[in-house]
Design a protein around this motif. Structure first.
Motif, PDB file in Angstrom:
ATOM      1  N   GLY A 123      -5.838   2.693  12.837  1.00 37.21           N
ATOM      2  CA  GLY A 123      -5.092   1.568  12.269  1.00 37.21           C
ATOM      3  C   GLY A 123      -4.182   0.940  13.290  1.00 37.21           C
ATOM      4  O   GLY A 123      -4.313   1.171  14.502  1.00 37.21           O
ATOM      5  N   VAL A 124      -3.237   0.140  12.801  1.00 34.47           N
ATOM      6  CA  VAL A 124      -2.316  -0.589  13.672  1.00 34.47           C
ATOM      7  C   VAL A 124      -0.912  -0.519  13.083  1.00 34.47           C
ATOM      8  O   VAL A 124      -0.718  -0.852  11.910  1.00 34.47           O
ATOM      9  CB  VAL A 124      -2.738  -2.078  13.798  1.00 34.47           C
ATOM     10  N   THR A 172       0.481   2.763  23.531  1.00 33.42           N
ATOM     11  CA  THR A 172      -0.059   2.593  22.174  1.00 33.42           C
ATOM     12  C   THR A 172       1.025   2.355  21.128  1.00 33.42           C
ATOM     13  O   THR A 172       2.175   2.760  21.297  1.00 33.42           O
ATOM     14  CB  THR A 172      -0.830   3.851  21.732  1.00 33.42           C
ATOM     15  N   HIS A 229      -5.975   9.393  21.925  1.00 34.41           N
ATOM     16  CA  HIS A 229      -5.295  10.259  20.952  1.00 34.41           C
ATOM     17  C   HIS A 229      -5.846  11.676  21.087  1.00 34.41           C
ATOM     18  O   HIS A 229      -6.981  11.818  21.548  1.00 34.41           O
ATOM     19  CB  HIS A 229      -5.574   9.794  19.521  1.00 34.41           C
ATOM     20  N   ALA A 276      -9.487   0.984  20.972  1.00 34.74           N
ATOM     21  CA  ALA A 276      -8.137   0.574  21.385  1.00 34.74           C
ATOM     22  C   ALA A 276      -7.714  -0.762  20.786  1.00 34.74           C
ATOM     23  O   ALA A 276      -8.469  -1.731  20.833  1.00 34.74           O
ATOM     24  CB  ALA A 276      -8.084   0.483  22.901  1.00 34.74           C
ATOM     25  N   THR A 277      -6.532  -0.792  20.213  1.00 26.78           N
ATOM     26  CA  THR A 277      -5.919  -2.072  19.812  1.00 26.78           C
ATOM     27  C   THR A 277      -4.672  -2.351  20.645  1.00 26.78           C
ATOM     28  O   THR A 277      -4.340  -3.498  20.893  1.00 26.78           O
ATOM     29  CB  THR A 277      -5.523  -2.088  18.318  1.00 26.78           C
ATOM     30  N   HIS A 278      -3.949  -1.328  21.057  1.00 27.76           N
ATOM     31  CA  HIS A 278      -2.716  -1.497  21.841  1.00 27.76           C
ATOM     32  C   HIS A 278      -2.754  -0.524  23.010  1.00 27.76           C
ATOM     33  O   HIS A 278      -2.575   0.676  22.820  1.00 27.76           O
ATOM     34  CB  HIS A 278      -1.481  -1.230  20.983  1.00 27.76           C
ATOM     35  N   ARG A 290     -11.399   6.700  19.475  1.00 24.42           N
ATOM     36  CA  ARG A 290     -10.482   5.550  19.504  1.00 24.42           C
ATOM     37  C   ARG A 290     -11.213   4.242  19.762  1.00 24.42           C
ATOM     38  O   ARG A 290     -12.133   4.188  20.569  1.00 24.42           O
ATOM     39  CB  ARG A 290      -9.444   5.779  20.603  1.00 24.42           C
ATOM     40  N   HIS A 317      -4.522   8.848  14.760  1.00 23.71           N
ATOM     41  CA  HIS A 317      -4.238   7.670  13.925  1.00 23.71           C
ATOM     42  C   HIS A 317      -5.362   6.658  14.050  1.00 23.71           C
ATOM     43  O   HIS A 317      -5.785   6.329  15.152  1.00 23.71           O
ATOM     44  CB  HIS A 317      -2.898   7.067  14.413  1.00 23.71           C
ATOM     45  N   THR A 376       0.552   3.829  18.274  1.00 24.04           N
ATOM     46  CA  THR A 376       0.504   5.141  17.603  1.00 24.04           C
ATOM     47  C   THR A 376       1.615   6.088  18.026  1.00 24.04           C
ATOM     48  O   THR A 376       2.110   6.874  17.215  1.00 24.04           O
ATOM     49  CB  THR A 376      -0.861   5.804  17.906  1.00 24.04           C
ATOM     50  N   MET A 425     -11.440   0.032  14.016  1.00 20.75           N
ATOM     51  CA  MET A 425     -11.046   1.330  13.461  1.00 20.75           C
ATOM     52  C   MET A 425     -12.139   2.352  13.776  1.00 20.75           C
ATOM     53  O   MET A 425     -13.281   2.121  13.445  1.00 20.75           O
ATOM     54  CB  MET A 425     -10.914   1.270  11.940  1.00 20.75           C
TER      55      MET A 425
HETATM   56  N1  GLU Z   1      -3.909   1.321  17.245  1.00 13.92           N
HETATM   57  C1  GLU Z   1      -4.260   2.611  17.760  1.00 13.92           C
HETATM   58  C2  GLU Z   1      -4.532   2.564  19.253  1.00 13.92           C
HETATM   59  O1  GLU Z   1      -4.715   1.501  19.827  1.00 13.92           O
HETATM   60  C3  GLU Z   1      -5.417   3.248  17.007  1.00 13.92           C
HETATM   61  C4  GLU Z   1      -6.760   2.586  17.241  1.00 13.92           C
HETATM   62  C5  GLU Z   1      -7.892   3.196  16.388  1.00 13.92           C
HETATM   63  O2  GLU Z   1      -7.883   3.008  15.164  1.00 13.92           O
HETATM   64  O3  GLU Z   1      -8.781   3.838  16.974  1.00 13.92           O
HETATM   65  O4  GLU Z   1      -4.542   3.582  19.879  1.00 13.92           O
END
Ligand code: GLU
Length: 243
Positions: free
Chosen positions: A98-99, A121, A83, A72-74, A70, A96, A123, A1
């Motif tokens: 989170g996930v 993403t 973002h 990155a998770t996805h 950011r 955003h 998001t 995060m």
């Molecule tokens: N899940 C989002 C992404 O991968 C947000 C990652 C974050 O919290 O920075 O873009």
């Protein structure tokens, strides 16, 4: 995060957003971005350090904006996955943390309904859901969109035609910084301490409507009161203390 920041007030948003992003850097990140609302929304983002992005962005005219660092998770760290993310018409921008765990199903449904996605993403479903639910009331549209998503989020929403920011949180931190005819929303306190020491800590399920001179916090449609706190430490003291 990583981090999010929102500003709405009388000053130009761009330099404030970059200042706040630099205060969020200690959390680590792989990309960053900002959106500023003037007559339209301008988005600048990339998989670079905030300082590098700052130098690459032209002077933007607008007194409301959002920013993001950011992790990155996805979707890999890249310009398109950074973002803020927007709806089909570039009128709604969202940052955003989170996930969103049910994003695949939501994305398929939204594509089926004609929405155009450009990133990998989770998001990106959020601005499209807000677009889908928007019938003239941004707060209601955000609440309806968040009713569709599962997972964790701290979000800030910016819309070209609206002189307000909408924010919400679930399982991800979010605070408000109260200024003098300006307000801030951020994922943590150090992000805004250069500008104000008056802070409200939001709770899970809270939705915020922020204008330059008002803050409204509500949950499940009913307005709630959240205590204001005075922060007595500086960013430098927090850093010395290993915050
Ligand atoms: N899940 C989002 C992404 O991968 C947000 C990652 C974050 O919290 O920075 O873009």
């Amino acid at each position: 995060m990583c981090g999010i920041i929102g500003y709405i007030g009388a000053r130009q948003a761009q330099p404030i957003l970059f200042g706040c992003l630099s205060r969020l850097e200690y959390r680590g990140y792989d990309s960053c971005g900002i959106a500023v609302a003037g007559n339209s929304i301008k988005v600048y983002k990339n998989a670079v350090r905030a300082e590098e992005l700052r130098k690459a962005v032209p002077q933007l005219d607008g007194t409301a904006g959002i920013g993001h660092t950011r992790w990155a998770t996805h979707g890999q760290p890249s310009q398109v996955n950074a973002h803020p993310h927007c709806d089909c018409n570039g009128k709604i921008a969202v940052v955003h943390n989170g996930v969103i765990t049910n994003f695949q199903r939501l994305k398929q449904q939204l594509i089926h309904e004609g929405h155009k996605f450009i990133s990998e993403t989770d998001t990106e479903v959020i601005p499209h859901l807000i677009e889908k639910h928007y019938h003239g009331d941004l707060e209601k549209a955000v609440e309806a969109a968040l009713g569709d998503v599962e997972g964790s989020y701290a979000i800030i929403v910016l819309m070209a035609s609206e002189s307000k920011l909408i924010a919400a949180r679930k399982d991800s931190p979010l605070i408000i910084g109260i200024g003098d005819r300006e307000n801030f929303i951020a994922s943590d306190v150090p992000a805004i301490l250069d500008h104000t020491s008056r802070v409200i800590y939001l709770e899970d399920g809270d939705t915020v409507v922020a204008t330059p001179d008002s803050i409204k916090v509500s949950r499940e449609g009913a307005e709630v009161c959240r205590e204001e706190h005075k922060i007595s430490w500086s960013v430098e003291e927090a850093q010395r203390g290993g915050y």
